[in-house]
Enzyme design. Structure first.
Site, PDB file in Angstrom:
ATOM      1  CG  ASN A 284      -1.844  -1.195   1.248  1.00  0.00           C
ATOM      2  OD1 ASN A 284      -2.345  -1.600   0.201  1.00  0.00           O
ATOM      3  ND2 ASN A 284      -2.085  -1.768   2.407  1.00  0.00           N
TER       4      ASN A 284
ATOM      5  CG  HIS B 183       4.542  -2.561   5.272  1.00  0.00           C
ATOM      6  ND1 HIS B 183       4.508  -1.222   5.579  1.00  0.00           N
ATOM      7  CD2 HIS B 183       3.245  -2.957   5.177  1.00  0.00           C
ATOM      8  CE1 HIS B 183       3.249  -0.827   5.672  1.00  0.00           C
ATOM      9  NE2 HIS B 183       2.456  -1.868   5.421  1.00  0.00           N
TER      10      HIS B 183
ATOM     11  CG  HIS C  40       0.583  -6.345   3.459  1.00  0.00           C
ATOM     12  ND1 HIS C  40      -0.019  -6.387   4.700  1.00  0.00           N
ATOM     13  CD2 HIS C  40       0.734  -5.021   3.177  1.00  0.00           C
ATOM     14  CE1 HIS C  40      -0.230  -5.151   5.136  1.00  0.00           C
ATOM     15  NE2 HIS C  40       0.212  -4.306   4.232  1.00  0.00           N
TER      16      HIS C  40
HETATM   17  P1  AMP Z   1      -0.507  -1.060   5.945  1.00  0.00           P
HETATM   18  O1  AMP Z   1      -1.962  -0.780   6.198  1.00  0.00           O
HETATM   19  O2  AMP Z   1      -0.208  -1.522   4.547  1.00  0.00           O
HETATM   20  O3  AMP Z   1       0.366   0.105   6.381  1.00  0.00           O
HETATM   21  O4  AMP Z   1      -0.146  -2.310   6.843  1.00  0.00           O
HETATM   22  C1  AMP Z   1       0.308  -2.205   8.145  1.00  0.00           C
HETATM   23  C2  AMP Z   1       0.251  -3.598   8.748  1.00  0.00           C
HETATM   24  O5  AMP Z   1       1.071  -3.636   9.894  1.00  0.00           O
HETATM   25  C3  AMP Z   1      -1.158  -4.025   9.180  1.00  0.00           C
HETATM   26  O6  AMP Z   1      -1.522  -5.209   8.487  1.00  0.00           O
HETATM   27  C4  AMP Z   1      -0.993  -4.267  10.686  1.00  0.00           C
HETATM   28  O7  AMP Z   1      -1.756  -5.353  11.152  1.00  0.00           O
HETATM   29  C5  AMP Z   1       0.503  -4.521  10.818  1.00  0.00           C
HETATM   30  N1  AMP Z   1       1.088  -4.221  12.112  1.00  0.00           N
HETATM   31  C6  AMP Z   1       0.968  -3.066  12.817  1.00  0.00           C
HETATM   32  N2  AMP Z   1       1.695  -3.155  13.957  1.00  0.00           N
HETATM   33  C7  AMP Z   1       2.280  -4.375  13.958  1.00  0.00           C
HETATM   34  C8  AMP Z   1       3.147  -5.063  14.859  1.00  0.00           C
HETATM   35  N3  AMP Z   1       3.564  -4.515  16.002  1.00  0.00           N
HETATM   36  N4  AMP Z   1       3.556  -6.314  14.537  1.00  0.00           N
HETATM   37  C9  AMP Z   1       3.146  -6.877  13.382  1.00  0.00           C
HETATM   38  N5  AMP Z   1       2.331  -6.285  12.490  1.00  0.00           N
HETATM   39  C10 AMP Z   1       1.901  -5.056  12.768  1.00  0.00           C
END
Ligand code: AMP
Length: 111
Positions: A81, A94, A96
């Site tokens: 994203n 990141h 996914h």
């Molecule tokens: P985005 O919406 O593409 O920025 O994705 C962020 C992702 O980070 C989401 O799927 C969250 O569930 C994940 N996330 C946020 N904090 C953590 C954490 N501490 N450990 C693992 N995943 C996380």
């Protein structure tokens, strides 16, 4: 304030690690949307895909394939994203990796 994924890289926030090398880290998403949901990040901080040097993303491709091997999956979807209107909530690049080892992933309508 330092970003949450930088803190994960430093070990200041715990994560369930899948694979790591000197430049990249893969760990399980805290809120999975599929049976396999792993996040793959560069250890260096880039806000989003658009700000990431092409060489880093190219190197990351190799790491991503190794993550799939580590997880023993052949079929998976990669999502990045880029920006808040695209759904980005954590501003550290990141990717996914999502997979359903026992069947197909759906392809939802997004708007
Ligand atoms: P985005 O919406 O593409 O920025 O994705 C962020 C992702 O980070 C989401 O799927 C969250 O569930 C994940 N996330 C946020 N904090 C953590 C954490 N501490 N450990 C693992 N995943 C996380």
């Amino acid at each position: 304030m330092e970003c949450i994924f930088c803190k994960i890289v430093k070990g200041e926030i715990p994560s369930k690690k899948v694979l790591e090398n000197e430049k990249f880290l893969a760990f399980h998403d805290i809120n999975p949307i599929a049976p396999v949901h792993v996040l793959i990040i560069p250890k260096e901080h880039y806000e989003k895909f658009n700000d990431t040097p092409n060489e880093i993303f190219c190197e990351m491709a190799d790491f991503i394939k190794n993550v799939a091997k580590e997880l023993n999956i052949t079929d998976y979807r990669l999502i990045t994203n880029n920006g808040s209107n695209a759904g980005q909530e954590v501003f550290h690049l990141h990717v996914h990796m999502v997979s359903n080892p026992n069947g197909k992933l759906k392809w939802p309508k997004l708007v």
